[in-house]
Design a protein around this motif. Sequence first.
Motif, PDB file in Angstrom:
ATOM      1  N   PHE A  26      -2.478   9.563   4.735  1.00 28.96           N
ATOM      2  CA  PHE A  26      -1.723   8.567   3.982  1.00 28.96           C
ATOM      3  C   PHE A  26      -0.397   9.147   3.507  1.00 28.96           C
ATOM      4  O   PHE A  26       0.647   8.502   3.597  1.00 28.96           O
ATOM      5  CB  PHE A  26      -2.533   8.092   2.762  1.00 28.96           C
ATOM      6  N   TRP A  27      -0.456  10.341   2.980  1.00 29.64           N
ATOM      7  CA  TRP A  27       0.744  10.960   2.415  1.00 29.64           C
ATOM      8  C   TRP A  27       1.795  11.201   3.498  1.00 29.64           C
ATOM      9  O   TRP A  27       2.975  10.889   3.307  1.00 29.64           O
ATOM     10  CB  TRP A  27       0.366  12.276   1.739  1.00 29.64           C
ATOM     11  N   LEU A  28       1.377  11.753   4.638  1.00 22.26           N
ATOM     12  CA  LEU A  28       2.319  12.020   5.731  1.00 22.26           C
ATOM     13  C   LEU A  28       2.885  10.723   6.305  1.00 22.26           C
ATOM     14  O   LEU A  28       4.076  10.646   6.630  1.00 22.26           O
ATOM     15  CB  LEU A  28       1.625  12.824   6.839  1.00 22.26           C
ATOM     16  N   ALA A  29       2.026   9.702   6.413  1.00 15.10           N
ATOM     17  CA  ALA A  29       2.507   8.408   6.890  1.00 15.10           C
ATOM     18  C   ALA A  29       3.511   7.815   5.909  1.00 15.10           C
ATOM     19  O   ALA A  29       4.524   7.228   6.312  1.00 15.10           O
ATOM     20  CB  ALA A  29       1.328   7.449   7.085  1.00 15.10           C
ATOM     21  N   PHE A  73       2.737   6.821   0.087  1.00 17.50           N
ATOM     22  CA  PHE A  73       3.090   8.146  -0.428  1.00 17.50           C
ATOM     23  C   PHE A  73       2.428   8.378  -1.783  1.00 17.50           C
ATOM     24  O   PHE A  73       1.845   9.452  -2.030  1.00 17.50           O
ATOM     25  CB  PHE A  73       4.606   8.265  -0.551  1.00 17.50           C
ATOM     26  N   THR A  74       2.497   7.377  -2.675  1.00 15.08           N
ATOM     27  CA  THR A  74       1.937   7.516  -4.023  1.00 15.08           C
ATOM     28  C   THR A  74       0.423   7.681  -3.982  1.00 15.08           C
ATOM     29  O   THR A  74      -0.136   8.574  -4.631  1.00 15.08           O
ATOM     30  CB  THR A  74       2.294   6.280  -4.882  1.00 15.08           C
ATOM     31  N   LEU A  75      -0.244   6.828  -3.191  1.00 16.18           N
ATOM     32  CA  LEU A  75      -1.701   6.912  -3.102  1.00 16.18           C
ATOM     33  C   LEU A  75      -2.145   8.209  -2.430  1.00 16.18           C
ATOM     34  O   LEU A  75      -3.112   8.841  -2.865  1.00 16.18           O
ATOM     35  CB  LEU A  75      -2.251   5.709  -2.330  1.00 16.18           C
ATOM     36  N   GLY A  76      -1.442   8.588  -1.358  1.00 18.92           N
ATOM     37  CA  GLY A  76      -1.785   9.838  -0.674  1.00 18.92           C
ATOM     38  C   GLY A  76      -1.595  11.047  -1.566  1.00 18.92           C
ATOM     39  O   GLY A  76      -2.439  11.957  -1.590  1.00 18.92           O
ATOM     40  N   PHE A  77      -0.503  11.069  -2.334  1.00 15.57           N
ATOM     41  CA  PHE A  77      -0.235  12.181  -3.250  1.00 15.57           C
ATOM     42  C   PHE A  77      -1.307  12.254  -4.343  1.00 15.57           C
ATOM     43  O   PHE A  77      -1.843  13.326  -4.636  1.00 15.57           O
ATOM     44  CB  PHE A  77       1.143  12.016  -3.880  1.00 15.57           C
ATOM     45  N   CYS A  95      -8.662   5.468  -6.650  1.00 15.59           N
ATOM     46  CA  CYS A  95      -9.791   4.577  -6.381  1.00 15.59           C
ATOM     47  C   CYS A  95      -9.476   3.151  -6.855  1.00 15.59           C
ATOM     48  O   CYS A  95      -9.718   2.180  -6.137  1.00 15.59           O
ATOM     49  CB  CYS A  95     -11.040   5.110  -7.086  1.00 15.59           C
ATOM     50  N   GLY A  96      -8.924   3.024  -8.067  1.00 18.18           N
ATOM     51  CA  GLY A  96      -8.594   1.708  -8.612  1.00 18.18           C
ATOM     52  C   GLY A  96      -7.546   0.996  -7.779  1.00 18.18           C
ATOM     53  O   GLY A  96      -7.637  -0.223  -7.553  1.00 18.18           O
ATOM     54  N   ALA A  97      -6.539   1.752  -7.303  1.00 16.84           N
ATOM     55  CA  ALA A  97      -5.482   1.148  -6.479  1.00 16.84           C
ATOM     56  C   ALA A  97      -6.040   0.643  -5.153  1.00 16.84           C
ATOM     57  O   ALA A  97      -5.683  -0.447  -4.695  1.00 16.84           O
ATOM     58  CB  ALA A  97      -4.368   2.160  -6.242  1.00 16.84           C
ATOM     59  N   ILE A  98      -6.920   1.426  -4.524  1.00 18.73           N
ATOM     60  CA  ILE A  98      -7.523   1.010  -3.254  1.00 18.73           C
ATOM     61  C   ILE A  98      -8.395  -0.234  -3.456  1.00 18.73           C
ATOM     62  O   ILE A  98      -8.372  -1.168  -2.638  1.00 18.73           O
ATOM     63  CB  ILE A  98      -8.362   2.149  -2.648  1.00 18.73           C
ATOM     64  N   LEU A 246     -12.109   1.437   6.317  1.00 17.09           N
ATOM     65  CA  LEU A 246     -11.378   2.640   5.915  1.00 17.09           C
ATOM     66  C   LEU A 246     -11.170   2.668   4.403  1.00 17.09           C
ATOM     67  O   LEU A 246     -11.300   3.716   3.760  1.00 17.09           O
ATOM     68  CB  LEU A 246     -10.032   2.702   6.628  1.00 17.09           C
ATOM     69  N   GLN A 247     -10.850   1.519   3.831  1.00 17.60           N
ATOM     70  CA  GLN A 247     -10.640   1.440   2.382  1.00 17.60           C
ATOM     71  C   GLN A 247     -11.944   1.685   1.633  1.00 17.60           C
ATOM     72  O   GLN A 247     -11.971   2.416   0.633  1.00 17.60           O
ATOM     73  CB  GLN A 247     -10.058   0.078   2.013  1.00 17.60           C
ATOM     74  N   ILE A 248     -13.039   1.078   2.116  1.00 12.21           N
ATOM     75  CA  ILE A 248     -14.344   1.276   1.477  1.00 12.21           C
ATOM     76  C   ILE A 248     -14.770   2.738   1.577  1.00 12.21           C
ATOM     77  O   ILE A 248     -15.336   3.299   0.621  1.00 12.21           O
ATOM     78  CB  ILE A 248     -15.397   0.347   2.128  1.00 12.21           C
ATOM     79  N   PHE A 249     -14.487   3.363   2.710  1.00  8.18           N
ATOM     80  CA  PHE A 249     -14.823   4.783   2.883  1.00  8.18           C
ATOM     81  C   PHE A 249     -14.054   5.641   1.882  1.00  8.18           C
ATOM     82  O   PHE A 249     -14.606   6.564   1.275  1.00  8.18           O
ATOM     83  CB  PHE A 249     -14.492   5.217   4.314  1.00  8.18           C
ATOM     84  N   GLY A 250     -12.754   5.344   1.684  1.00 10.47           N
ATOM     85  CA  GLY A 250     -11.956   6.079   0.706  1.00 10.47           C
ATOM     86  C   GLY A 250     -12.475   5.880  -0.708  1.00 10.47           C
ATOM     87  O   GLY A 250     -12.524   6.830  -1.502  1.00 10.47           O
TER      88      GLY A 250
END
Length: 270
Positions: A26-29, A73-77, A95-98, A246-250
């Motif tokens: 996520f961060w690199l993307a 970037f924010t979520l990945g960081f 977690c809350g943001a996802i 993917l979101q549920i896994f995160g």
Amino acid sequence: MHYYRYSNAEVSCWYKYLLFSYNIVFWLAGVAFLAAGLWAWSEKGVLSDLTKVTGLHGLDPVVLVLVVGIVMFTLGFAGCVGALRENICLLKFFCGAIVFIFLLELAVAVLAFLFQDWVRDRVKEFFENNIKSYRDDIDLQNLIDSLQKINHCCGAQGPEDWDFNIYFNCSSESKSREKCGVPFSCCIPDPAQKVVNTQCGYDIRKKSKREWDDQIFVKGCIVALEAWLPKNIYIVAGVFIAISLLQIFGIFLARTLISDIEAVKAGNAF
């Protein structure tokens, strides 16, 4: 004599570094999206004059790229640092943001299904606003051209929608060479031509509508989208399910790691 209590609770390295790997993507993307967006803005001179964005009445696709980049970037960081530093605050934010994004996607999908007429009207209005700004931004122009070429369509409801643009308007006051025409992306491509004729749409709407069928696409892009969706419903559903999983896994990884950290802290409190 001192007695020590040893807790069996520990933070799972497996979940910790799996969550870190999940978020590093996520961060690199996010970095890639931000870099692409800022480069595009620098090419258009927006970074030195932000009024070029505020003065655009349609959608600047670069803004969408930048928003997606900032969010990723924010979520990945937050996820990377939260996992490595075992920081509960950052992990809860991630977690809350996802969860919020997941619920938002679900709500949009349900509302779009329940209020199809309202969505159709908003899409039509959105497309018409962007037609008005077609010549104001090169990225918007390329986006509309790609949409029309891929879907073999022209305008929101049809070629007449290009009257919304001052350059293609058929009014007698217009001095534009493109007057009463359509963009080249509305033209039916000629397989024999290797070079794109960007003037193929000139004056086409001055002719009778019977002549349009042989030269331009007469179907509107909204109609084309409505026809495309049922045919590709399984692809759309598959993409939505894949993103949701993917979101549920995160969320699962973050919640598991938070539980481990809280258990360790509770054990160390004794």
